[in-house]
Write a protein that holds these residues in place. Structure first.
Motif, short mmCIF file in Angstrom:
data_model
loop_
_atom_site.label_atom_id
_atom_site.label_comp_id
_atom_site.label_asym_id
_atom_site.label_seq_id
_atom_site.Cartn_x
_atom_site.Cartn_y
_atom_site.Cartn_z
N ALA A 198 0.87 -1.18 0.00
CA ALA A 198 0.00 0.00 0.00
C ALA A 198 0.90 1.23 0.00
CB ALA A 198 -0.88 0.01 1.25
N ASP A 220 2.28 4.78 1.51
CA ASP A 220 2.37 5.27 2.89
C ASP A 220 2.20 6.79 2.94
OD1 ASP A 220 4.83 5.91 1.87
OD2 ASP A 220 6.00 4.72 3.30
N PRO A 224 20.10 -9.82 -1.89
CA PRO A 224 21.21 -9.65 -0.95
C PRO A 224 22.37 -10.56 -1.31
CG PRO A 224 19.48 -10.98 0.04
CD PRO A 224 18.97 -10.56 -1.31
N GLY A 257 15.09 -8.73 5.77
CA GLY A 257 14.97 -7.28 5.59
C GLY A 257 13.82 -6.75 6.43
N THR A 258 14.00 -5.51 6.90
CA THR A 258 12.97 -4.90 7.74
C THR A 258 12.75 -3.43 7.34
OG1 THR A 258 14.70 -4.45 9.38
CG2 THR A 258 13.34 -6.40 9.76
N GLY A 259 12.63 -3.20 6.01
CA GLY A 259 12.36 -1.86 5.50
C GLY A 259 10.87 -1.68 5.20
N ALA A 260 10.57 -0.72 4.29
CA ALA A 260 9.18 -0.36 4.00
C ALA A 260 8.36 -1.53 3.45
CB ALA A 260 9.17 0.79 3.00
N SER A 261 9.01 -2.41 2.68
CA SER A 261 8.27 -3.54 2.13
C SER A 261 7.98 -4.57 3.22
CB SER A 261 9.06 -4.20 0.99
OG SER A 261 9.34 -3.27 -0.02
N GLN A 282 5.19 -4.02 5.72
CA GLN A 282 3.83 -4.26 5.24
C GLN A 282 3.56 -5.75 5.08
OE1 GLN A 282 3.80 -1.79 1.65
NE2 GLN A 282 2.84 -0.15 2.82
N ARG A 332 18.56 -6.81 10.18
CA ARG A 332 19.94 -6.36 10.29
C ARG A 332 19.97 -5.05 11.07
NH1 ARG A 332 23.51 -6.08 4.86
NH2 ARG A 332 22.33 -4.17 4.51
N THR A 333 19.03 -4.16 10.75
CA THR A 333 18.94 -2.87 11.45
C THR A 333 17.46 -2.61 11.76
OG1 THR A 333 20.64 -2.14 9.90
CG2 THR A 333 19.67 -0.46 11.31
N LYS A 375 16.98 6.91 8.29
CA LYS A 375 16.45 6.00 7.27
C LYS A 375 14.98 6.35 7.10
CE LYS A 375 19.00 1.78 8.47
NZ LYS A 375 19.36 1.10 7.24
N ARG A 376 14.37 5.84 6.09
CA ARG A 376 12.96 6.15 5.87
C ARG A 376 12.12 5.74 7.09
NH1 ARG A 376 9.61 6.97 1.20
NH2 ARG A 376 7.51 6.20 1.56
N THR A 426 14.69 -6.94 0.52
CA THR A 426 15.92 -6.15 0.68
C THR A 426 15.99 -4.96 -0.28
OG1 THR A 426 17.01 -7.78 -0.73
CG2 THR A 426 17.30 -8.04 1.63
N GLY A 427 14.84 -4.53 -0.80
CA GLY A 427 14.80 -3.29 -1.55
C GLY A 427 15.22 -3.41 -3.01
N TRP A 450 19.47 3.17 1.63
CA TRP A 450 19.50 3.22 0.15
C TRP A 450 19.57 4.66 -0.34
CZ3 TRP A 450 15.81 5.90 -2.52
CH2 TRP A 450 14.55 6.07 -1.94
O1 N01 Z 1 13.86 -1.68 0.93
P1 N01 Z 1 14.82 -0.97 2.02
P2 N01 Z 1 12.28 -1.70 0.88
N1 N01 Z 1 21.09 -9.12 4.82
O2 N01 Z 1 16.07 -0.71 1.29
C1 N01 Z 1 17.81 -5.24 4.64
C2 N01 Z 1 9.80 2.38 -1.24
N2 N01 Z 1 8.67 1.61 -0.77
O3 N01 Z 1 11.86 -2.50 -0.31
O4 N01 Z 1 18.75 -1.45 7.07
C3 N01 Z 1 20.09 -8.77 5.65
O5 N01 Z 1 14.15 0.13 2.71
C4 N01 Z 1 18.09 -3.81 5.04
O6 N01 Z 1 18.86 -3.80 6.22
P3 N01 Z 1 19.74 -2.49 6.61
C5 N01 Z 1 10.25 3.32 -0.14
O7 N01 Z 1 10.74 4.50 -0.70
C6 N01 Z 1 7.54 2.29 -0.46
O8 N01 Z 1 11.70 -2.08 2.14
O9 N01 Z 1 20.43 -2.08 5.34
N3 N01 Z 1 19.31 -7.73 5.47
C7 N01 Z 1 16.67 -3.29 5.19
O10 N01 Z 1 16.12 -3.66 6.41
C8 N01 Z 1 11.32 2.53 0.53
O11 N01 Z 1 12.19 3.31 1.28
C9 N01 Z 1 6.49 1.63 0.04
O12 N01 Z 1 20.65 -2.96 7.65
C10 N01 Z 1 19.53 -6.97 4.40
C11 N01 Z 1 15.93 -4.03 4.07
O13 N01 Z 1 16.71 -5.16 3.75
C12 N01 Z 1 11.94 1.83 -0.65
O14 N01 Z 1 10.86 1.51 -1.50
C13 N01 Z 1 6.54 0.26 0.23
C14 N01 Z 1 20.54 -7.26 3.47
C15 N01 Z 1 15.81 -3.20 2.83
O15 N01 Z 1 15.01 -2.11 3.09
C16 N01 Z 1 12.68 0.57 -0.33
O16 N01 Z 1 11.94 -0.19 0.61
C17 N01 Z 1 7.68 -0.41 -0.10
C18 N01 Z 1 21.35 -8.40 3.73
N4 N01 Z 1 22.35 -8.74 2.90
C19 N01 Z 1 8.74 0.27 -0.59
N5 N01 Z 1 20.51 -6.33 2.51
C20 N01 Z 1 5.29 2.40 0.39
O17 N01 Z 1 4.94 3.40 -0.16
C21 N01 Z 1 19.53 -5.49 2.82
N6 N01 Z 1 18.93 -5.87 3.95
C22 N01 Z 1 4.56 1.93 1.49
#
Ligand code: N01
Length: 501
Positions: free
Chosen positions: A68, A70, A159, A192-196, A199, A216-217, A303-304, A352-353, A466
């Motif tokens: 969705a 954000d 990754p 991974g624990t980012g925006a994806s 959700q 990781r973070t 970070k975001r 992992t983005g 990123w």
């Molecule tokens: O990717 P991210 P995302 N081993 O890069 C981890 C947009 N978006 O797809 O923080 C283990 O944010 C990495 O860890 P660390 C939005 O702009 C929008 O989630 O680098 N873990 C992190 O936790 C967003 O900012 C929406 O230590 C590893 C995660 O993977 C952008 O897309 C929804 C690793 C990556 O998080 C990206 O979001 C989704 C490894 N080797 C996305 N490498 C909405 O509008 C990476 N990680 C809601």
């Protein structure tokens, strides 16, 4: 053979040049919005090149459970194509995809889109003032102006983890979700624990037997406060569009008002956001050990910022484990962490983005004097106002370098870029200009100022994200208010360019 793009159907009425082919690359928000703005300006001589088989960009590709936006949908939609029909405050991916398909239909754009056509090379011909675009099928097209709307967060990043390819269960990236695979009753890992991830985790937690989330973070998370809009509310918005505009206006200015909490390097401001997030963490997670692991130790906004009312609370469910020990190796049947523990799995979800490296230059682009964009950007991606690059005339980028926001809707930026691009095209066309090329000194001055301001931004406070390139510079975000960017960008300023006739 080199095909000219279709002729401008509106030429006879506008009195403009009879042959002014424009190529738009990509049919996501940016490409479709640019096409609509061109049509509104009476310019119909464009073709959209789309490598996939449908419009929609990010919202066509990201179909993972829970996907969705954000940013509230009344703001995360085009200002010139507002809809009263959003079903909820933060629309889900499928609804945004439907919105993009509906504006495509409304403006009858499909007939001007070449689907399944990937541009793989672009070369400028100075004498003719045209770009030659080559497709993956080795067809070539000429265009007077190219508008690159290829998007920034497109290609999934996998990754670099030992043994990733040896896993024999199911493995897929969030941006390429495997809808054939039923997660029910499976042992699943999310890396991974980012925006994806924030959700997808709550969306699948109740289906799976066991969910291991590899962090990781930890990330700063704030409440989402989503809500479903009633039919009555939508009817009222439809009847009184001024209310829809008011909703957008309030979201926009609230984001601007609170923006500095998220983008400035200011401990006092950041502590406001941090306090709110920590209260959210306490409300969501009762176990102090778990809270400690989920609590970020970098500055709020670096970070975001993630928004969710269900992510943190998912970790209190009995079938969820937060794994913070680094991954040592992926084996054929599971993941082994550095502490020696092995967790067996049926499926791994990669969250992992995206690959950002050369997001605005996804294929070879050759400008004046045979200079490639790779060469021009060897020290990092730079453009004037994120849109034009010295030595690459008549080439406009939407969502280019340093045009992303950390605090508001990216569409504020892209709409300003559309206005800028359309006003440039109007001038080039009307005055019979062969090409416009941004002055190098103007571009350098702009970027020196930008990078100078970057030092005062929270993204430069030491966390890894990123947003940052390998050399630690920030080539992704705009260091300031969206309103400021929009005001300084909206109009094409001829004095900033060499106008070659
Ligand atoms: O990717 P991210 P995302 N081993 O890069 C981890 C947009 N978006 O797809 O923080 C283990 O944010 C990495 O860890 P660390 C939005 O702009 C929008 O989630 O680098 N873990 C992190 O936790 C967003 O900012 C929406 O230590 C590893 C995660 O993977 C952008 O897309 C929804 C690793 C990556 O998080 C990206 O979001 C989704 C490894 N080797 C996305 N490498 C909405 O509008 C990476 N990680 C809601």
């Amino acid at each position: 053979m080199s095909n000219p793009l279709p002729q401008d159907a509106s030429n006879s009425s506008s009195g403009a040049s009879a042959d002014f082919p424009i190529a738009i690359i990509g049919s996501g928000f940016s490409g479709l919005g640019t096409a609509i703005q061109l049509k509104k300006a009476g310019i119909d001589s464009f073709t959209i090149f789309e490598r996939a088989s449908d419009v929609g960009g990010t919202w066509r590709d990201n179909t993972y459970p829970g996907a969705a936006c954000d940013v509230p949908s009344h703001a995360y939609s085009l200002s010139f194509e507002q809809s009263p029909d959003w079903s909820r405050r933060f629309a889900e991916s499928g609804e945004i995809y439907d919105y993009l398909k509906s504006i495509t239909h409304k403006w009858d754009l499909r007939k001007q889109i070449r689907f399944n056509t990937e541009i793989v090379d672009a070369r400028f011909d100075e004498a003719a003032g045209t770009w030659t675009l080559t497709t993956g099928d080795d067809e070539t097209f000429t265009a007077r102006v190219v508008v690159s709307c290829a998007g920034g967060l497109v290609d999934p990043a996998n990754p670099d983890i030992k043994g990733l390819h040896t896993f024999t269960g199911k493995i897929f990236h969030t941006a390429r979700w495997n809808h054939e695979y039923n997660l029910a009753g499976r042992r699943v890992a999310v890396i991974g624990t980012g925006a994806s991830a924030v959700q997808v985790v709550p969306a699948i937690v109740d289906q799976v037997e066991q969910l291991d989330v590899y962090q990781r973070t930890p990330a700063w998370v704030v409440p989402k406060r989503d809500k479903v809009y009633s039919e009555r509310f939508k009817r009222v918005l439809g009847r009184f569009p001024i209310l829809l505009r008011a909703s957008r206006f309030v979201t926009y200015w609230m984001s601007e008002l609170f923006g500095p909490i998220v983008f400035l390097d200011n401990q006092r401001l950041a502590s406001v956001g941090k306090r709110g997030s920590l209260m959210h963490l306490r409300a969501q997670v009762k176990d102090p050990d778990l809270r400690r692991k989920l609590r970020p130790n970098f500055q709020f906004g670096c970070k975001r910022i993630l928004i969710s009312d269900e992510y943190w609370s998912s970790f209190e469910k009995p079938n969820v484990e937060l794994v913070t020990d680094p991954i040592e190796e992926i084996k054929s049947t599971g993941i082994q962490t550095r502490d020696g523990q092995f967790r067996p799995l049926d499926a791994i979800i990669i969250a992992t983005g995206f690959e950002l490296g050369m997001a605005s230059a996804p294929f070879p682009i050759t400008g004046l004097g045979d200079r490639s964009l790779d060469e021009a950007w060897k020290d990092g991606a730079v453009a004037y106002k994120g849109m034009t690059i010295a030595g690459f005339p008549n080439w406009f980028i939407l969502m280019g370098p340093n045009t992303g926001p950390g605090h508001t809707s990216v569409l504020v930026y892209t709409e300003a870029q559309m206005d800028h691009t359309v006003s440039a095209i109007k001038k080039i066309r009307k005055e019979g200009i062969r090409y416009v090329d941004v002055r190098k000194e103007v571009q350098d001055h702009y970027n020196d100022g930008l990078q100078g301001r970057m030092k005062h931004m929270v993204w430069s406070t030491g966390c890894n994200s990123w947003y940052l390139s390998k050399d630690g510079s920030n080539r992704s975000l705009y260091p300031g208010y969206a309103a400021e960017y929009a005001v300084r960008t909206r109009r094409f300023q001829p004095r900033d360019y060499r106008l070659i006739r």
